[in-house]
Enzyme design. Sequence first.
Site, PDB file in Angstrom:
ATOM      1  N   HIS A 196       0.801  -1.221   0.000  1.00  0.00           N
ATOM      2  CA  HIS A 196       0.000   0.000   0.000  1.00  0.00           C
ATOM      3  C   HIS A 196       0.837   1.277   0.000  1.00  0.00           C
ATOM      4  O   HIS A 196       0.279   2.371   0.104  1.00  0.00           O
ATOM      5  CB  HIS A 196      -0.937  -0.020   1.206  1.00  0.00           C
ATOM      6  CG  HIS A 196      -1.721  -1.283   1.321  1.00  0.00           C
ATOM      7  ND1 HIS A 196      -2.685  -1.639   0.407  1.00  0.00           N
ATOM      8  CD2 HIS A 196      -1.668  -2.308   2.225  1.00  0.00           C
ATOM      9  CE1 HIS A 196      -3.199  -2.816   0.743  1.00  0.00           C
ATOM     10  NE2 HIS A 196      -2.599  -3.243   1.836  1.00  0.00           N
ATOM     11  N   ILE A 211      -2.012  -0.058  -3.895  1.00  0.00           N
ATOM     12  CA  ILE A 211      -3.473  -0.058  -3.809  1.00  0.00           C
ATOM     13  C   ILE A 211      -3.918   0.334  -2.408  1.00  0.00           C
ATOM     14  O   ILE A 211      -3.151   0.287  -1.450  1.00  0.00           O
ATOM     15  CB  ILE A 211      -4.055  -1.437  -4.181  1.00  0.00           C
ATOM     16  CG1 ILE A 211      -3.571  -2.526  -3.195  1.00  0.00           C
ATOM     17  CG2 ILE A 211      -3.707  -1.804  -5.614  1.00  0.00           C
ATOM     18  CD1 ILE A 211      -4.217  -3.882  -3.419  1.00  0.00           C
ATOM     19  N   GLY A 214      -7.857  -2.954   1.617  1.00  0.00           N
ATOM     20  CA  GLY A 214      -9.248  -3.383   1.522  1.00  0.00           C
ATOM     21  C   GLY A 214     -10.065  -2.907   2.707  1.00  0.00           C
ATOM     22  O   GLY A 214     -11.224  -2.496   2.570  1.00  0.00           O
TER      23      GLY A 214
END
Length: 288
Positions: A196, A211, A214
């Site tokens: 991340h 990314i 989640g």
Amino acid sequence: MAIVYDELMRLDLPEKEFSYTERDTMLYALSVGMGHDPMDLDELPFVFEKNLKALPGLATVICWDDSWAPKTGINFQMVVHGEQRVTLHKPMAPQGRIKSKVRIRDAFDKGAGKGAVVLIENSIRDAATNEPLVTLLSTTFARGDGGFGGPARKPEDGPPAPHAIPDRQPDVGVTAKTQANQALFYRLCGDRNPLHADPAFAKAAGFPRPILHGLCTYGHAVRAVVKAACDHDPSRVAHIEARFTAPVFPGETIHTEIWRDDKTVSFRARLVERDVVALDHGKIELRG
């Protein structure tokens, strides 16, 4: 190192004690989008110590610890979050001292080249009274660990079935744009996975850039439900579950679709720019 099923099932992880403070509670709320408008008096109690409220998603970070992960044999460079369930036995307090006990519930071999699914449970209790506070149940999709030779299983032995979204238009929607540096804020809540933050690590894992966590997307969606279905009262949330279905890149816009059916609230998070569902099969059960 690879998954050895019998050893994974015998893994006995020690109970650990953690503390979280008002600062942690406010940082989490800021990291999932609260406080964009400092004049919003409905959101201010989540990011300001006066009459501080804790978002229910805070339960996913108050005892973050992945130091046990190397003991499992899983290739964590190739891991993504599959599903997250949170059962709140009582509403989240804005600060506390807690005990956490993690155990591997099971592992499911999808076959060589197809990955594996690992079911992980975390029981969280009050450190002083031993009272149950939260039970976390997550599935981890280990993309690089299929074919480890797990036992044959029937479909009903697998992970819990996902919640079915109602077959009608949403009752309401909440849109929130994430910041380009959203993951850099969220990782300060506990999850320091370089996926991340580090472009080279993300590329090696198969992504063009780092990314969003989640659970950060999850937090945005739960925040939307607390806003639209709970009138900003997080104590009404008793249970949360959702499945992660696509990666989110920091800076994208999350539109949370919400369906209300008495004490059951269904939700789904869609990325506006790509029209991709990033979080699906969402369900929140309300108290009272």
